[in-house]
Design a protein around this motif. Structure first.
Motif, PDB file in Angstrom:
ATOM      1  N   ARG A  98      36.448  36.538  57.890  1.00  0.00           N
ATOM      2  CA  ARG A  98      36.529  38.007  57.743  1.00  0.00           C
ATOM      3  C   ARG A  98      35.763  38.703  58.860  1.00  0.00           C
ATOM      4  N   LEU A  99      34.588  38.197  59.182  1.00  0.00           N
ATOM      5  CA  LEU A  99      33.783  38.806  60.237  1.00  0.00           C
ATOM      6  C   LEU A  99      34.499  38.758  61.577  1.00  0.00           C
ATOM      7  N   VAL A 100      35.033  37.573  61.903  1.00  0.00           N
ATOM      8  CA  VAL A 100      35.738  37.437  63.182  1.00  0.00           C
ATOM      9  C   VAL A 100      36.987  38.310  63.200  1.00  0.00           C
ATOM     10  N   THR A 101      37.695  38.371  62.054  1.00  0.00           N
ATOM     11  CA  THR A 101      38.897  39.210  61.988  1.00  0.00           C
ATOM     12  C   THR A 101      38.546  40.677  62.208  1.00  0.00           C
ATOM     13  N   ASP A 102      37.478  41.137  61.553  1.00  0.00           N
ATOM     14  CA  ASP A 102      37.044  42.522  61.743  1.00  0.00           C
ATOM     15  C   ASP A 102      36.653  42.791  63.191  1.00  0.00           C
ATOM     16  N   LEU A 103      35.951  41.851  63.812  1.00  0.00           N
ATOM     17  CA  LEU A 103      35.561  42.025  65.214  1.00  0.00           C
ATOM     18  C   LEU A 103      36.773  42.086  66.128  1.00  0.00           C
ATOM     19  N   LEU A 104      37.766  41.256  65.855  1.00  0.00           N
ATOM     20  CA  LEU A 104      38.987  41.292  66.657  1.00  0.00           C
ATOM     21  C   LEU A 104      39.721  42.614  66.491  1.00  0.00           C
ATOM     22  N   ASN A 105      39.739  43.123  65.261  1.00  0.00           N
ATOM     23  CA  ASN A 105      40.392  44.415  65.038  1.00  0.00           C
ATOM     24  C   ASN A 105      39.684  45.518  65.831  1.00  0.00           C
ATOM     25  N   LEU A 106      38.363  45.517  65.752  1.00  0.00           N
ATOM     26  CA  LEU A 106      37.608  46.531  66.512  1.00  0.00           C
ATOM     27  C   LEU A 106      37.822  46.370  68.009  1.00  0.00           C
ATOM     28  N   SER A 107      37.876  45.141  68.476  1.00  0.00           N
ATOM     29  CA  SER A 107      38.085  44.901  69.901  1.00  0.00           C
ATOM     30  C   SER A 107      39.438  45.424  70.356  1.00  0.00           C
ATOM     31  N   ARG A 108      40.474  45.236  69.531  1.00  0.00           N
ATOM     32  CA  ARG A 108      41.799  45.742  69.892  1.00  0.00           C
ATOM     33  C   ARG A 108      41.819  47.265  69.931  1.00  0.00           C
ATOM     34  N   PHE A 109      41.109  47.886  68.982  1.00  0.00           N
ATOM     35  CA  PHE A 109      41.053  49.355  69.017  1.00  0.00           C
ATOM     36  C   PHE A 109      40.278  49.845  70.239  1.00  0.00           C
ATOM     37  N   ASP A 110      39.181  49.162  70.592  1.00  0.00           N
ATOM     38  CA  ASP A 110      38.392  49.581  71.762  1.00  0.00           C
ATOM     39  C   ASP A 110      39.181  49.448  73.052  1.00  0.00           C
ATOM     40  N   SER A 111      39.980  48.418  73.172  1.00  0.00           N
ATOM     41  CA  SER A 111      40.760  48.186  74.384  1.00  0.00           C
ATOM     42  C   SER A 111      42.129  48.846  74.341  1.00  0.00           C
ATOM     43  N   LYS A 112      42.400  49.657  73.338  1.00  0.00           N
ATOM     44  CA  LYS A 112      43.682  50.359  73.186  1.00  0.00           C
ATOM     45  C   LYS A 112      44.869  49.393  73.118  1.00  0.00           C
ATOM     46  N   GLN A 113      44.635  48.200  72.621  1.00  0.00           N
ATOM     47  CA  GLN A 113      45.709  47.220  72.521  1.00  0.00           C
ATOM     48  C   GLN A 113      46.354  47.169  71.135  1.00  0.00           C
ATOM     49  N   GLU A 114      45.784  47.860  70.182  1.00  0.00           N
ATOM     50  CA  GLU A 114      46.324  47.843  68.825  1.00  0.00           C
ATOM     51  C   GLU A 114      47.602  48.682  68.762  1.00  0.00           C
ATOM     52  N   GLN A 115      48.695  48.093  68.383  1.00  0.00           N
ATOM     53  CA  GLN A 115      49.972  48.782  68.283  1.00  0.00           C
ATOM     54  C   GLN A 115      50.224  49.163  66.817  1.00  0.00           C
ATOM     55  N   LEU A 116      50.404  50.446  66.568  1.00  0.00           N
ATOM     56  CA  LEU A 116      50.662  50.938  65.209  1.00  0.00           C
ATOM     57  C   LEU A 116      52.161  50.948  64.928  1.00  0.00           C
ATOM     58  N   LYS A 117      52.510  50.492  63.770  1.00  0.00           N
ATOM     59  CA  LYS A 117      53.911  50.500  63.322  1.00  0.00           C
ATOM     60  C   LYS A 117      54.086  51.674  62.376  1.00  0.00           C
ATOM     61  N   MET A 118      54.480  52.816  62.944  1.00  0.00           N
ATOM     62  CA  MET A 118      54.523  54.071  62.195  1.00  0.00           C
ATOM     63  C   MET A 118      55.805  54.145  61.361  1.00  0.00           C
ATOM     64  N   THR A 119      55.614  54.373  60.064  1.00  0.00           N
ATOM     65  CA  THR A 119      56.740  54.578  59.137  1.00  0.00           C
ATOM     66  C   THR A 119      56.352  55.637  58.125  1.00  0.00           C
ATOM     67  N   PRO A 120      57.309  56.402  57.579  1.00  0.00           N
ATOM     68  CA  PRO A 120      56.972  57.388  56.541  1.00  0.00           C
ATOM     69  C   PRO A 120      56.505  56.669  55.269  1.00  0.00           C
ATOM     70  N   ALA A 121      55.462  57.219  54.675  1.00  0.00           N
ATOM     71  CA  ALA A 121      54.912  56.607  53.452  1.00  0.00           C
ATOM     72  C   ALA A 121      54.414  57.714  52.532  1.00  0.00           C
ATOM     73  N   ALA A 122      54.534  57.458  51.229  1.00  0.00           N
ATOM     74  CA  ALA A 122      54.052  58.423  50.242  1.00  0.00           C
ATOM     75  C   ALA A 122      52.599  58.114  49.920  1.00  0.00           C
ATOM     76  N   ILE A 123      51.745  59.107  50.011  1.00  0.00           N
ATOM     77  CA  ILE A 123      50.312  58.929  49.761  1.00  0.00           C
ATOM     78  C   ILE A 123      50.081  58.515  48.304  1.00  0.00           C
ATOM     79  N   SER A 124      50.817  59.088  47.408  1.00  0.00           N
ATOM     80  CA  SER A 124      50.624  58.776  45.982  1.00  0.00           C
ATOM     81  C   SER A 124      50.859  57.301  45.693  1.00  0.00           C
ATOM     82  N   ASP A 125      51.904  56.716  46.331  1.00  0.00           N
ATOM     83  CA  ASP A 125      52.177  55.300  46.127  1.00  0.00           C
ATOM     84  C   ASP A 125      51.037  54.435  46.645  1.00  0.00           C
ATOM     85  N   MET A 126      50.476  54.805  47.850  1.00  0.00           N
ATOM     86  CA  MET A 126      49.394  54.010  48.431  1.00  0.00           C
ATOM     87  C   MET A 126      48.151  54.066  47.551  1.00  0.00           C
ATOM     88  N   LEU A 127      47.859  55.256  46.963  1.00  0.00           N
ATOM     89  CA  LEU A 127      46.677  55.387  46.112  1.00  0.00           C
ATOM     90  C   LEU A 127      46.844  54.587  44.819  1.00  0.00           C
TER      91      LEU A 127
END
Length: 610
Positions: A433-462
């Motif tokens: 988990r620690l290494v995974t979190d660090l990798l996620n932060l590293s991708r965000f810092d280097s602008k390498q994280e690609q977001l897969k944007m789709t419409p979603a209902a907030i109520s369903d996610m909650l």
């Protein structure tokens, strides 16, 4: 004063010099001419007298026989001959001509009282010398009226025997009168020539000084900042070339000043927009330039700071002001006092002396660079490395100790071995988990994280996140309230936003005591954003820790957080995900009263990451 100023002008000076030169030349010429003319006139006068005396002596030699006193006809013959000579020589009535015999007795004369002198002896020294056959017997005398008289005695010779002498006394008045008339004419001509020379000198000097005056006016215009005017070129002489050179100089000067002004404006713009503060001081350490950034750092007005001492604004080390260290560059980090309620600013100061050729040090430039954020980042980096090392070392140490126990014989005991292996697996998952979190932060810092944007209902996610944590909520007896308003679908990366909700709800469950309460809410904000909140009534966060709560590996209670299995990266990852969606996240908390985390997400495709 006006007359004095007039004589200071070049035109008048040139005219006076020109007139004086002409006057000096004419004086030299005049003196030489007068001397030559006077000498020539006197010489001509003397030659005329000698010629007349010689001619008269020649006639007298024919008429003055030896023993003339015994011959009665001699006087009459000589007088008759004298009358003839008088007509030839043109003697004036004022002149005196005498003929004497060998004994010096006057036998003929032009005197009006001839009867009174005839027969008398003339004892003049010149006659005595002439009777001795001595030539060049002449003398210049002055009469009672101050007029010059020329006296000449010539011997009368016949067959080598002196028979007598001719004595002539002739006035030089007319000769000197002629000389004075010529002198007067020359003086009048000189005066007229000087007058014409003065007029001509003024005119000629005006032709020289007029272009100079125009150049002077142009110099004044240039000094006043008018560079468009030009000197009129009136010739190809030296002054014309000077005018061309001045026009060329004016053009180059205008270009240089324009370039200097552009450079000055460019430099002023650069100084005004620099992120670093710049201060320039003179050799007395008085401030002569202060840009806006330096004024902000020092909390002063740039206009009021100019002229003040450098020590009054910047707390530099006293060693920098020492005489021996003024020509050296200095660097240090100073702590500048901040306003009340704010932390001091860390400023890197670099002092560079200003050297001018042939003069030496004429001042210094001080560059102030705010390194508070850099030092904070460096501190965070050191803490981050230390935290990562600690977070990895703790499970590794635990795993090592359990594996060593298994190796030492615990493996032969099934129950104990099973428990040790379970602990090892848990620590391994914790590192994953620690290494995974660090990798996620590293991708965000280097602008390498690609977001897969789709419409979603907030109520369903909650509702889904509530279902995922229902077991943990039931174990602690925590009541979960869903407060969902009318919110349109949001364009998001569903997995990433679920991760944000999981992190926030996980923290709320961890730090909410048993039988507590958690509220998941969703609201529309201004028709452009969806506002999602996670609020609990747990232990809360002290006010002093709120500013750093989103930092990586930052924990309010490190020991308890680690025991609960947290990595200290959940809120940091949540902030990066929300920012990548173009939203914002904030946290409100009161110690022992609860915490509320709120983040907003923009609707639609028009949103851009912050």
């Amino acid at each position: 004063m006006k007359g004095v100023r007039l004589f200071r002008t070049i035109q008048m000076k040139m005219s006076i010099i020109y007139v004086l030169l002409i006057l000096f030349a004419m004086q030299l010429i005049g003196v030489y001419f007068m001397q030559v003319m006077e000498s020539s006139s006197l010489k001509s006068f003397s030659n005329s007298m000698e010629y007349e005396a010689s001619l008269l002596a020649t006639f007298a030699a024919e008429k003055l026989p030896e023993g003339a006193r015994e011959a009665a006809q001699t006087q009459e013959e000589i007088l008759k001959a004298y009358d003839d000579l008088r007509d030839i020589a043109k003697f004036s009535s004022a002149d005196t001509v005498q003929i004497v015999d060998a004994d010096g007795n006057i036998v003929s004369t032009t005197d009006q009282n001839a009867s009174a002198v005839l027969g008398h002896k003339n004892n003049n020294i010149l006659i005595s010398r002439a009777l001795q056959n001595t030539k060049d017997n002449e003398q210049t005398l002055m009469d009672d009226l101050g007029n010059r008289i020329k006296v000449l005695a010539v011997p009368v010779v016949k067959d080598g025997k002196v028979l007598g002498a001719v004595y002539i006394k002739k006035s030089m008045k007319e000769t000197y009168a002629s000389i004075r008339r010529i002198n007067g004419i020359f003086l009048s001509g000189t005066i007229i020539a000087l007058a014409l020379t003065g007029v001509l000198g003024v005119f000629l000097s005006h032709t020289i000084t007029s272009p100079i005056k125009e150049i002077t006016r142009q110099v004044t215009s240039v000094a006043e900042g008018r560079f468009r005017q030009r000197v009129r070129i009136q010739g190809e002489d030296e002054i014309g070339q000077l005018g061309k050179a001045f026009n060329y100089m004016t053009e180059r000067l205008n270009e240089a000043i324009s370039a200097g002004e552009e450079e000055k404006e460019r430099l002023a713009s650069i100084l005004s927009n620099m992120s670093d503060g710049v201060i320039a001081a003179d050799e007395q350490n008085r401030i002569i330039l202060l840009n806006h950034r330096a004024a902000q750092m020092l909390d002063t007005d740039p206009r009021r700071a100019e002229g003040r001492g450098l020590r009054d604004l910047v707390p530099l080390p006293e060693a920098w002001y020492a005489e021996g260290s003024r020509d050296e560059e200095h660097r240090t980090v100073l702590e500048l006092a901040a306003e009340e309620g704010q932390e001091p600013r860390q400023v890197h100061v670099a002092l560079t002396p200003i050297h001018r050729r042939d003069i030496g040090i004429t001042g210094a430039v001080l560059v102030l660079q705010d390194v508070t954020e850099q030092m904070e980042m460096e501190r965070s980096r050191r803490e981050f490395v230390a935290n990562v090392s600690h977070e990895l070392r703790t499970p590794l140490t635990t795993m090592k100790s359990y594996l060593e126990a298994l190796e030492d014989g615990a493996l032969d005991e099934p129950e104990l071995a099973k428990r040790f292996l379970g602990v090892t697996r848990n620590e391994t998952e914790r590192m994953i988990r620690l290494v995974t979190d660090l990798l996620n932060l590293s991708r965000f810092d280097s602008k390498q994280e690609q977001l897969k944007m789709t419409p979603a209902a907030i109520s369903d996610m909650l509702e889904e996140v509530a279902d995922r944590f229902s077991f943990q909520l039931k174990q602690k007896g925590i009541a979960l309230v869903l407060d969902i308003g009318e919110v349109p679908p949001v364009l998001v990366d569903r997995d990433k936003i679920d991760q944000v909700l999981d992190n926030l709800l996980s923290n709320a469950v961890k730090y909410t005591p048993d039988h507590g309460r958690i509220v998941l809410s969703c609201r529309d904000r201004e028709g452009a954003f969806a506002e999602i909140g996670v609020e609990d009534n747990g232990i809360g966060i002290p006010r002093k820790d709120l500013d750093r709560i989103f930092e990586r590996f930052y924990r309010v209670d490190k020991a308890r957080s680690r025991n609960m299995g947290g990595t200290g990266l959940g809120l940091a990852i949540a902030r990066e995900i929300v920012r990548a969606h173009g939203g914002t996240i904030e946290l409100e908390s009161e110690y022992n009263q609860g915490t509320k985390v709120t983040f907003v997400l923009p609707y639609g495709e028009g949103s851009e990451p912050a």
